[in-house]
Motif scaffolding. Sequence first.
Motif, short mmCIF file in Angstrom:
data_model
loop_
_atom_site.label_atom_id
_atom_site.label_comp_id
_atom_site.label_asym_id
_atom_site.label_seq_id
_atom_site.Cartn_x
_atom_site.Cartn_y
_atom_site.Cartn_z
N CYS A 14 0.84 -1.19 0.00
CA CYS A 14 0.00 0.00 0.00
C CYS A 14 0.87 1.24 0.00
O CYS A 14 1.99 1.26 0.50
CB CYS A 14 -0.99 -0.02 1.16
N ASN A 15 0.33 2.25 -0.59
CA ASN A 15 1.04 3.51 -0.77
C ASN A 15 1.48 4.15 0.54
O ASN A 15 2.55 4.74 0.63
CB ASN A 15 0.09 4.45 -1.53
N TRP A 16 0.63 4.03 1.57
CA TRP A 16 0.81 4.86 2.76
C TRP A 16 1.73 4.27 3.81
O TRP A 16 2.33 5.02 4.58
CB TRP A 16 -0.55 5.18 3.38
N CYS A 17 1.81 2.96 3.90
CA CYS A 17 2.66 2.38 4.93
C CYS A 17 3.82 1.61 4.34
O CYS A 17 4.96 2.05 4.40
CB CYS A 17 1.86 1.49 5.87
N THR A 18 3.53 0.46 3.75
CA THR A 18 4.63 -0.40 3.33
C THR A 18 5.49 0.23 2.24
O THR A 18 6.72 0.09 2.26
CB THR A 18 4.11 -1.78 2.89
N TYR A 19 4.88 0.95 1.32
CA TYR A 19 5.69 1.57 0.27
C TYR A 19 6.66 2.57 0.90
O TYR A 19 7.86 2.60 0.59
CB TYR A 19 4.81 2.28 -0.76
N ALA A 20 6.13 3.37 1.83
CA ALA A 20 6.99 4.33 2.53
C ALA A 20 8.01 3.60 3.39
O ALA A 20 9.16 4.04 3.53
CB ALA A 20 6.13 5.25 3.38
N GLY A 21 7.59 2.46 3.95
CA GLY A 21 8.52 1.66 4.75
C GLY A 21 9.66 1.13 3.91
O GLY A 21 10.83 1.17 4.31
N ALA A 22 9.31 0.67 2.69
CA ALA A 22 10.34 0.15 1.80
C ALA A 22 11.28 1.28 1.37
O ALA A 22 12.50 1.09 1.20
CB ALA A 22 9.69 -0.50 0.58
N ASP A 23 10.73 2.46 1.23
CA ASP A 23 11.53 3.64 0.89
C ASP A 23 12.52 3.93 2.02
O ASP A 23 13.69 4.21 1.80
CB ASP A 23 10.58 4.83 0.70
N SER A 109 4.79 -0.91 8.63
CA SER A 109 4.45 0.52 8.68
C SER A 109 5.55 1.35 8.03
O SER A 109 6.61 0.84 7.68
CB SER A 109 4.26 0.95 10.13
N ALA A 110 5.28 2.64 7.89
CA ALA A 110 6.23 3.55 7.23
C ALA A 110 7.50 3.69 8.06
O ALA A 110 8.53 4.17 7.58
CB ALA A 110 5.59 4.91 7.02
N ALA A 111 7.46 3.28 9.32
CA ALA A 111 8.64 3.42 10.18
C ALA A 111 9.43 2.12 10.27
O ALA A 111 10.47 2.06 10.92
CB ALA A 111 8.18 3.83 11.59
N GLU A 112 8.92 1.07 9.61
CA GLU A 112 9.54 -0.24 9.78
C GLU A 112 10.41 -0.66 8.58
O GLU A 112 10.19 -1.71 7.98
CB GLU A 112 8.46 -1.30 10.05
#
Lengths: 145, 266
Positions: A14-23, A109-112
């Motif tokens: 998903c755009n909001w958590c995992t994608y940001a997390g992968a980033d 999450s985006a922090a993980e």
Amino acid sequence: MAAKFEPKITAFVCNWCTYAGADLTGTSRIKYQSNVRILRVPCTGRIDFMMVMKALHQGADGVIVSGCHPNDCHYTSGNYHARRRWMVFKKMMDILGVDMRRIAFSWVSAAEGAKWAQLVNEVTDQVRALGPYVEYRQLVGAGIE
Amino acid sequence: MEALKQRVKELLALAQVKAVLGYTKGTGDRRRPLFIRAAGQVDQLVLDEACTQNLAAYATKREVKQLGKVAVISLPSTQRALLQLMAERQLRDGEVVVLAVDGSEIKEITSASALEEHLARKVTHLDSEDKATLERLAAMSREERWGFWRKELSRCMKCYACRNSCPMCYCEQCTMDCNRPQWVPVASHAFGNLEYHMVRTMHLAGRCVECGECGRACPVGIPVHLLTYCTEESVHEQFGQCAGRTAKLDYALATFKADDQESFIR
Ligand code: SF4
Ligand code: SF4
């Protein structure tokens, strides 16, 4: 000599958590295996079960589905709906005898960033050990029986 | 039987309903549906062990709805389907009259609440053959199950009888018939068949009333109903709800509980 098998892993995130997390994994310079192809969708609720099947059809050996933790959905409840869908989907796959070791579900999450790297590594290792997804490939190649 | 015929005649004569759905003699020992619109047709009515078809599938058809209010001579499975159709707002409460035949007694049920009450006293038992197949499947390894379905589904010719006979498959435009984009392959090769049956099974999860009509309708005898039974059972187990028991039911996959319990999401 045959080349060593390297699995192809498709990840629906998903755009909001995992994608940001992968980033974050990248910006934190955490190294992880490069077998994963990431497909970004708005929300885990958007991931139709058939998208997973299509990925396998197109040659993926394994699939990761990942999104926001419960309670963190950008759209409030998309991940809760997705969770129910996967709970039923898993039972169906079980009765059909589809190899569920090739499909992994996670909340990242985006922090993980570190969790993402670990997830990809674990799934890649497991699928590498399982080998190419011959069962499905045979089915796709079988044509009209 | 005579009492039933009499009652059907009365219903039509009093114009309480415009048509009555029942069964009549079909090819060989089979029974086929009968749409009674005039008293003269009543004598064709048959009701015996061979009447198994779920007539609820007709109740949502435009051609039948256009007739006006109808009565359905129904088995418990048909009644469950009618109730689920009300839950899914495909039928209004009171839109159909349910004629439940129990031995010599004919019960006339006109409201959803009465139908709920009537069905609460019926337990559905799994057919012994289905039970045996399910037990056999449960005892198999994953690879054997995969082999089982591969073999079974290889006979499927995508005639869609399983879909068309299902009372819960009422969409006028089915995703199977959509070819732009072609989401599910039309061809009935091994892979196209698997995808079709996956879609059918998932779309009926939490909605299947376990009538077994899809399996009976299959011309080559694939037990496709067992797939939908299993997802229905899993919805019941995991979310505690069951299709076709109440007229007020949220679709299991369009709702959620914050504390739904699973153990596989990492
Ligand atoms: S899926 Fe099969 S068993 Fe379930 S409601 Fe439809 S016809 Fe009946
Ligand atoms: S009724 Fe049987 S042959 Fe026809 S589409 Fe369904 S499973 Fe296939």
